[in-house]
Design a protein around this motif. Structure first.
Motif, mmCIF file in Angstrom:
data_model
loop_
_atom_site.group_PDB
_atom_site.id
_atom_site.type_symbol
_atom_site.label_atom_id
_atom_site.label_comp_id
_atom_site.label_asym_id
_atom_site.label_seq_id
_atom_site.Cartn_x
_atom_site.Cartn_y
_atom_site.Cartn_z
ATOM 1 N N THR A 1 0.824 -1.129 -0.028
ATOM 2 C CA THR A 1 -0.146 -0.061 -0.006
ATOM 3 C C THR A 1 0.813 1.293 -0.055
ATOM 4 N N VAL B 1 -5.789 3.523 -0.768
ATOM 5 C CA VAL B 1 -5.341 2.731 0.142
ATOM 6 C C VAL B 1 -3.950 3.539 0.682
ATOM 7 N N THR C 1 -6.692 -2.099 6.434
ATOM 8 C CA THR C 1 -7.880 -2.817 6.772
ATOM 9 C C THR C 1 -8.089 -3.895 5.956
ATOM 10 N N PRO C 2 -9.136 -4.715 6.165
ATOM 11 C CA PRO C 2 -9.058 -5.959 5.325
ATOM 12 C C PRO C 2 -9.629 -5.737 3.942
ATOM 13 N N LYS C 3 -10.187 -4.703 3.612
ATOM 14 C CA LYS C 3 -10.160 -4.185 2.060
ATOM 15 C C LYS C 3 -8.903 -3.802 1.542
ATOM 16 N N SER C 4 -7.991 -3.093 2.078
ATOM 17 C CA SER C 4 -6.649 -2.666 1.612
ATOM 18 C C SER C 4 -5.982 -4.011 1.531
ATOM 19 N N ALA D 1 -7.260 -7.030 1.056
ATOM 20 C CA ALA D 1 -7.783 -7.899 -0.407
ATOM 21 C C ALA D 1 -7.189 -7.185 -1.768
ATOM 22 N N ILE D 2 -7.141 -5.882 -1.534
ATOM 23 C CA ILE D 2 -6.407 -5.273 -2.741
ATOM 24 C C ILE D 2 -5.088 -5.532 -2.986
ATOM 25 N N ALA E 1 -7.745 -11.845 4.640
ATOM 26 C CA ALA E 1 -8.384 -10.977 3.276
ATOM 27 C C ALA E 1 -7.253 -11.142 2.180
#
Length: 134
Positions: free
Chosen positions: A38, A49, A54-57, A59-60, A109
């Motif tokens: 990130t 990001v 976070t779990p979202k970052s 996953a990315i 994630a």
């Protein structure tokens, strides 16, 4: 005559309060094969990001790393298609994010994104986490 040793690759994660870095290492020599973070300017701009983890970052990062690993496997490291080894318990328990449960969600994630994008994940240790299905 000794049999040729099959190369294996390890996933190492570095999670702080602001950044996530995922590295794929060649276990035979410790060399970095591929990475995603990130911290990368292009990822920060494209996905917003790099401000918090976070779990979202996660996953990315997993998705970007999966694409890079696939290209690396085609061009330079054909053994990568056999999968990435990961010690989930060790990666979750590393210091970085104060809450181990938050680390757990971020690590999973990343792993689910890698698997969802065609990368085989090989779990190296026994563990007892809530989301251990890969």
């Amino acid at each position: 005559m000794a049999a040729a040793r099959t190369k294996s690759y390890k996933l190492r994660l570095f999670i702080s309060l602001k950044f996530i870095t995922a590295n794929v290492l060649d276990q035979s020599n410790g060399n970095l094969v591929q990475q995603a973070s990130t911290i990368e300017h292009a990822l920060k701009r494209a996905f917003d990001v790099g401000h918090t983890t976070t779990p979202k970052s996660g996953a990315i990062i997993g998705e970007v790393l999966a694409r890079r690993v696939k290209l690396e496997a085609i061009h330079n490291h054909p053994g990568l298609e056999r999968g990435l080894h990961v010690d989930v318990k060790k990666e979750v328990e590393k210091k970085g994010v104060d809450d181990v449960r938050a680390n757990d969600k971020i690590v999973w994630a990343i792993l689910h994104a890698l698997k969802g994008n065609g990368i085989k994940i090989i779990i190296d240790q026994d563990f007892d986490f809530h989301d251990s299905t890969l």
